[in-house]
Design a protein around this motif. Structure first.
Motif, PDB file in Angstrom:
ATOM      1  N   TRP A   1       0.677  -1.691   0.040  1.00  0.00           N
ATOM      2  CA  TRP A   1       0.072  -0.051   0.287  1.00  0.00           C
ATOM      3  C   TRP A   1       0.697   1.292  -0.204  1.00  0.00           C
ATOM      4  O   TRP A   1       0.341   2.263  -0.290  1.00  0.00           O
TER       5      TRP A   1
ATOM      6  N   ASN B   1      -1.160   1.723  -9.771  1.00  0.00           N
ATOM      7  CA  ASN B   1      -2.062   1.516  -8.734  1.00  0.00           C
ATOM      8  C   ASN B   1      -3.129   0.961  -8.665  1.00  0.00           C
ATOM      9  O   ASN B   1      -3.875   0.035  -7.662  1.00  0.00           O
TER      10      ASN B   1
ATOM     11  N   PHE C   1      -2.708  -5.319  -2.183  1.00  0.00           N
ATOM     12  CA  PHE C   1      -3.296  -5.136  -1.013  1.00  0.00           C
ATOM     13  C   PHE C   1      -4.432  -6.185  -0.669  1.00  0.00           C
ATOM     14  O   PHE C   1      -4.422  -6.140   0.480  1.00  0.00           O
ATOM     15  N   THR C   2      -5.577  -5.871  -1.543  1.00  0.00           N
ATOM     16  CA  THR C   2      -6.349  -5.292  -1.053  1.00  0.00           C
ATOM     17  C   THR C   2      -6.917  -7.090  -1.038  1.00  0.00           C
ATOM     18  O   THR C   2      -7.620  -7.611   0.208  1.00  0.00           O
TER      19      THR C   2
ATOM     20  N   ASP D   1      -3.234  -1.880  -5.535  1.00  0.00           N
ATOM     21  CA  ASP D   1      -4.420  -2.272  -5.185  1.00  0.00           C
ATOM     22  C   ASP D   1      -4.882  -3.520  -5.128  1.00  0.00           C
ATOM     23  O   ASP D   1      -5.405  -3.697  -3.379  1.00  0.00           O
TER      24      ASP D   1
ATOM     25  N   THR E   1       2.101   2.164  -3.294  1.00  0.00           N
ATOM     26  CA  THR E   1       1.351   2.755  -4.033  1.00  0.00           C
ATOM     27  C   THR E   1       0.803   4.612  -3.866  1.00  0.00           C
ATOM     28  O   THR E   1       1.011   5.423  -3.973  1.00  0.00           O
TER      29      THR E   1
END
Length: 224
Positions: free
Chosen positions: A106, A175, A182-183, A179, A109
């Motif tokens: 995260w 990004n 990391f989600t 995303d 990003t």
């Protein structure tokens, strides 16, 4: 009720070890892919994969497998609480480890433009050309900073000056891609939390069972 609690724990434990399997499969597959020859389809993806802590993911998955093995005695030995507690502590460590990995990605990003600039600058001209063709752009910040690579998208300085720099579309791609990564890591942390809660429920159930067993022994009714 006790059987339902144990069943819940077992199902959550299986989800836990499955998350470890997904982690190690993902890391190993990615490691093999990033060493392949860059193409228009995979060049951006493989560069972004290199931003992920793959070795840490492998280490985390190994820890998850070890923790799962430590929970097996807690399942097959219905009266034990020691193995259950140890498995719970190890699950907490696994959850923290996965959370750190997710937070690390995260944070990447948040500084993607700087990171991508460094990545761009160390790439050979052939890779920069593939990125220009993929994102229909010339140069990183613009056609002159750093200088564009001559290819079908940027055949000359005049055509290159009319194109945008690659920083915008490349950052957007990075990004969106990171995303998802990391989600997914945070989703695994959610499974860890669920297993911790299931462990606490099973510990409480076994503690009550042990207490009633002692009461029955004192009253002469025999073991619970």
């Amino acid at each position: 009720m006790r059987d339902k609690i144990l069943l819940t724990y077992i199902l959550t434990d299986l989800l836990f070890v499955a998350s470890g399997g997904l982690l190690i499969i993902f890391a190993l597959v990615v490691k093999s892919e990033v060493t392949s020859t860059p193409t228009l389809d995979n060049v951006a993806r493989d560069l972004l994969f290199n931003m992920c802590p793959l070795n840490a993911a492998i280490g985390n998955s190994v820890m998850i497998f070890f923790t799962f093995l430590m929970t097996v005695p807690a399942i097959v030995m219905p009266m034990t609480r020691g193995w259950l507690k140890f498995g719970g502590y190890m699950t907490v460590i696994c959850g923290v480890f996965t959370l750190i990995i997710g937070l690390d990605i995260w944070f990447e990003t948040l500084k993607s433009r700087k990171n991508l600039s460094n990545i761009w600058n160390v790439q050979p001209a052939s890779t920069q050309s593939l990125l220009q063709q993929k994102f229909d752009c010339c140069g990183y910040a613009n056609s002159t900073s750093p200088p564009f690579v001559v290819d079908s998208t940027c055949p000359n300085a005049l055509a290159a000056a009319a194109q945008i720099g690659c920083v915008g579309p490349f950052s957007k791609e990075a990004n969106n891609f990171l995303d998802i990564i990391f989600t997914g890591a945070f989703g695994i942390v959610g499974i860890d939390v669920a297993l911790i809660l299931a462990t606490a429920m099973l510990l409480k159930d076994r503690k009550e069972k042990e207490r009633y067993r002692h009461i029955d022994e004192k009253s002469g009714a025999g073991a619970f």
